[in-house]
Motif scaffolding. Structure first.
Motif, PDB file in Angstrom:
ATOM      1  N   ILE A   1       0.836  -1.212   0.000  1.00  0.00           N
ATOM      2  CA  ILE A   1       0.000   0.000   0.000  1.00  0.00           C
ATOM      3  C   ILE A   1       0.867   1.256   0.000  1.00  0.00           C
ATOM      4  CG2 ILE A   1      -2.072  -0.914   1.081  1.00  0.00           C
ATOM      5  CD1 ILE A   1       0.551   0.869   3.154  1.00  0.00           C
ATOM      6  N   LYS A   2       0.236   2.382  -0.452  1.00  0.00           N
ATOM      7  CA  LYS A   2       0.874   3.695  -0.268  1.00  0.00           C
ATOM      8  C   LYS A   2       0.236   4.348   0.951  1.00  0.00           C
ATOM      9  CE  LYS A   2       2.650   5.294  -4.656  1.00  0.00           C
ATOM     10  NZ  LYS A   2       2.188   5.593  -5.997  1.00  0.00           N
ATOM     11  N   GLU A   3      -1.112   4.265   0.990  1.00  0.00           N
ATOM     12  CA  GLU A   3      -1.804   4.863   2.125  1.00  0.00           C
ATOM     13  C   GLU A   3      -3.092   4.089   2.371  1.00  0.00           C
ATOM     14  OE1 GLU A   3      -2.836   9.005   1.603  1.00  0.00           O
ATOM     15  OE2 GLU A   3      -3.836   9.033   3.554  1.00  0.00           O
ATOM     16  N   VAL A   4      -3.257   3.664   3.628  1.00  0.00           N
ATOM     17  CA  VAL A   4      -4.501   2.982   3.980  1.00  0.00           C
ATOM     18  C   VAL A   4      -5.451   4.015   4.582  1.00  0.00           C
ATOM     19  CG1 VAL A   4      -5.549   1.229   5.444  1.00  0.00           C
ATOM     20  CG2 VAL A   4      -3.367   0.776   4.349  1.00  0.00           C
ATOM     21  N   ARG A   5      -6.643   4.118   3.986  1.00  0.00           N
ATOM     22  CA  ARG A   5      -7.623   5.091   4.484  1.00  0.00           C
ATOM     23  C   ARG A   5      -8.895   4.336   4.812  1.00  0.00           C
ATOM     24  NH1 ARG A   5      -6.929   9.389  -0.393  1.00  0.00           N
ATOM     25  NH2 ARG A   5      -7.710   7.603  -1.518  1.00  0.00           N
TER      26      ARG A   5
ATOM     27  N   THR B   1      -8.318   2.801  -0.171  1.00  0.00           N
ATOM     28  CA  THR B   1      -6.886   2.692   0.117  1.00  0.00           C
ATOM     29  C   THR B   1      -6.093   2.857  -1.176  1.00  0.00           C
ATOM     30  OG1 THR B   1      -7.074   1.443   2.147  1.00  0.00           O
ATOM     31  CG2 THR B   1      -5.174   0.913   0.777  1.00  0.00           C
TER      32      THR B   1
ATOM     33  N   ASN C   1       0.350   0.468  -3.556  1.00  0.00           N
ATOM     34  CA  ASN C   1       1.717   0.744  -3.986  1.00  0.00           C
ATOM     35  C   ASN C   1       1.841   0.507  -5.496  1.00  0.00           C
ATOM     36  OD1 ASN C   1       4.412   1.351  -3.718  1.00  0.00           O
ATOM     37  ND2 ASN C   1       4.701   0.009  -1.953  1.00  0.00           N
TER      38      ASN C   1
END
Ligand code: PLP
Length: 413
Positions: A262-266, A271, A274
């Motif tokens: 992942i780059k960012e988990v929201r 999300t 990557n």
């Protein structure tokens, strides 16, 4: 122009001495290890690299900024680069996996689930390993696509006319082994992929049995996906890779979710994943194993894959000739282009009995269906014995194997 053979100047006894396990005895006899298609033996440099990693550098990759973390990440990424150079592709197109099985499942679940639908056909050859059949069966069940089988000639080579004729407009994917793990047949994958590409068919080449034996130039093959496993090419188990063109990898959704991919988990929005290849490398990977695989590739490159291929061709010719001297022995798979893999049966003897009696003589061969039930069916046998060689085997071992075969033949009457 040089006329030197690729093996010129190589002391194969010294090469063999790099493999500590090959010095052992089994049942009081010197070991003859003829099961390299199952898993290859490891040179001391690979064993020492894995040992040194755990003794001096052990840390997780891509997570820690401390010295050990950087060392582990650098060595792990250096393996990706080294492997990529070995097969002539870009490092950022190479997903490191636990082996071919994982790599093909990744293609099936990520590419297959998003691209296949009812009415589509997945074309597979009769000689595929179960790892290039079962994932497609599972995906076909879920998407409604169907599997079609491309048949073989009786010598175990692919019927290329039939294969091309089977590439009808409903075929969306072709799965083909570069080298058969049972027959040793080397398939002309570049020509096959060219025909598939003309028809817009995506290709998956299973290179598990090719990389241990020959120079593999994935860019020259022109496939869409190429999968291989590390443990058959002198590397540790639980290592391997999937290659695909960058644009293709970028178009594919993740297969497994977790850390690193992942780059960012929201939690309130989607999300962000990557970029490839890390998008497909969820969780802590086999760090030591892959660093060991890097050492294996360095070792193979040190000898040279063309020299390895030439050495094995010599061993295969000797083995095949000597096997003709055994009464009632039938070789299964006699294609003109073969790697050093010989499946055989002896009249009146079950493959497992043969392998058990050979083991008592110190000879390790595999018996069974070799994860290729459809191929066994084609040859009308439940199982075969398989002698599979590597460059570290010797002509003396071939003689010992033949003597053991004659003895077993007498014992079985
Ligand atoms: C042709 C072929 N494909 C796939 C595999 C599966 O490899 P792994 O178990 O390392 O994933 C093997 C291993 O025997 C093989 O020979």
């Amino acid at each position: 122009m040089s006329t030197l053979a690729p093996t010129a100047g190589i002391d194969w006894d010294r090469v063999r001495a790099d493999f500590p396990l090959l010095r052992r005895e089994v049942h009081g006899k010197p070991l003859v290890y003829f099961d390299s298609a199952n898993t290859g033996q490891k040179p001391a440099s690979v064993i020492e690299t894995v040992d040194a990693f755990y003794r001096r550098h052990n840390a997780n990759v891509s997570r820690a900024v401390h010295a050990l973390g950087s060392e582990a990440t650098e060595s792990y990424e250096a393996t990706r680069t080294r492997l990529a150079q070995h097969v002539n592709v870009a490092a950022n197109e190479l997903v490191l996996t636990s082996g071919t099985t994982f790599a093909i499942n990744l293609v099936a679940y990520s590419w297959g689930l998003s691209n296949l639908k009812a009415g589509d056909v997945v074309l597979l050859t009769r000689m595929e390993h179960h790892a290039n059949i079962v994932p497609w069966q599972l995906i076909c069940e879920r998407t409604g696509a169907k599997i079609r089988v491309a048949e073989l000639h009786p010598d175990g080579s692919l019927d290329l006319d039939a294969l091309h004729a089977a590439m009808t407009p409903d075929v969306k994917l072709l799965g083909v082994a570069h080298v058969s793990n049972v027959l040793g047949t080397i398939n002309p994958v570049a020509a096959i992929c060219r025909e598939a590409r003309k028809r817009g068919i995506t290709t998956v080449v299973d290179g598990s049995q090719a990389l241990p034996h020959m120079t593999v130039d994935i860019a020259a093959i022109g496939c869409d996906f190429y999968a291989f496993t590390g443990h058959k090419m002198c590397g540790p188990t639980g290592t391997g890779a999937l290659w695909a063109r960058r644009a293709l990898l970028e178009s594919m959704p993740p297969f497994l979710g977790g850390g690193e991919m992942i780059k960012e988990v929201r939690l309130d929005e989607a999300t962000i994943f990557n970029d490839p290849p890390h998008r497909f490398e969820a969780g802590t990977p086999n760090i030591a194993g892959h660093i060991g695989l890097g050492a294996a590739v360095a070792y193979l490159d040190g000898i040279g894959m063309d020299a390895i291929a030439a050495r094995e061709a010599e061993l295969l010719a000797h083995l095949t000739e000597e096997m003709q001297s055994v009464d009632g022995l039938r070789i299964i798979g006699t294609a003109a282009k073969k790697a050093a893999v010989v499946s055989f049966l002896v009249e009146g003897a079950h493959a497992h009995d043969l392998a058990t009696l050979l083991d008592l003589e110190g000879v390790a061969v595999r018996s069974g269906h070799h994860c290729a039930h459809p191929l066994m069916k084609f040859f009308g046998v439940p199982a075969t014995c398989r002698a599979s060689l590597a460059f570290y085997n010797t002509h003396d071992e071939i003689e010992a194997f033949i003597a053991a075969l004659h003895k077993v033949r007498r014992l079985l009457g």
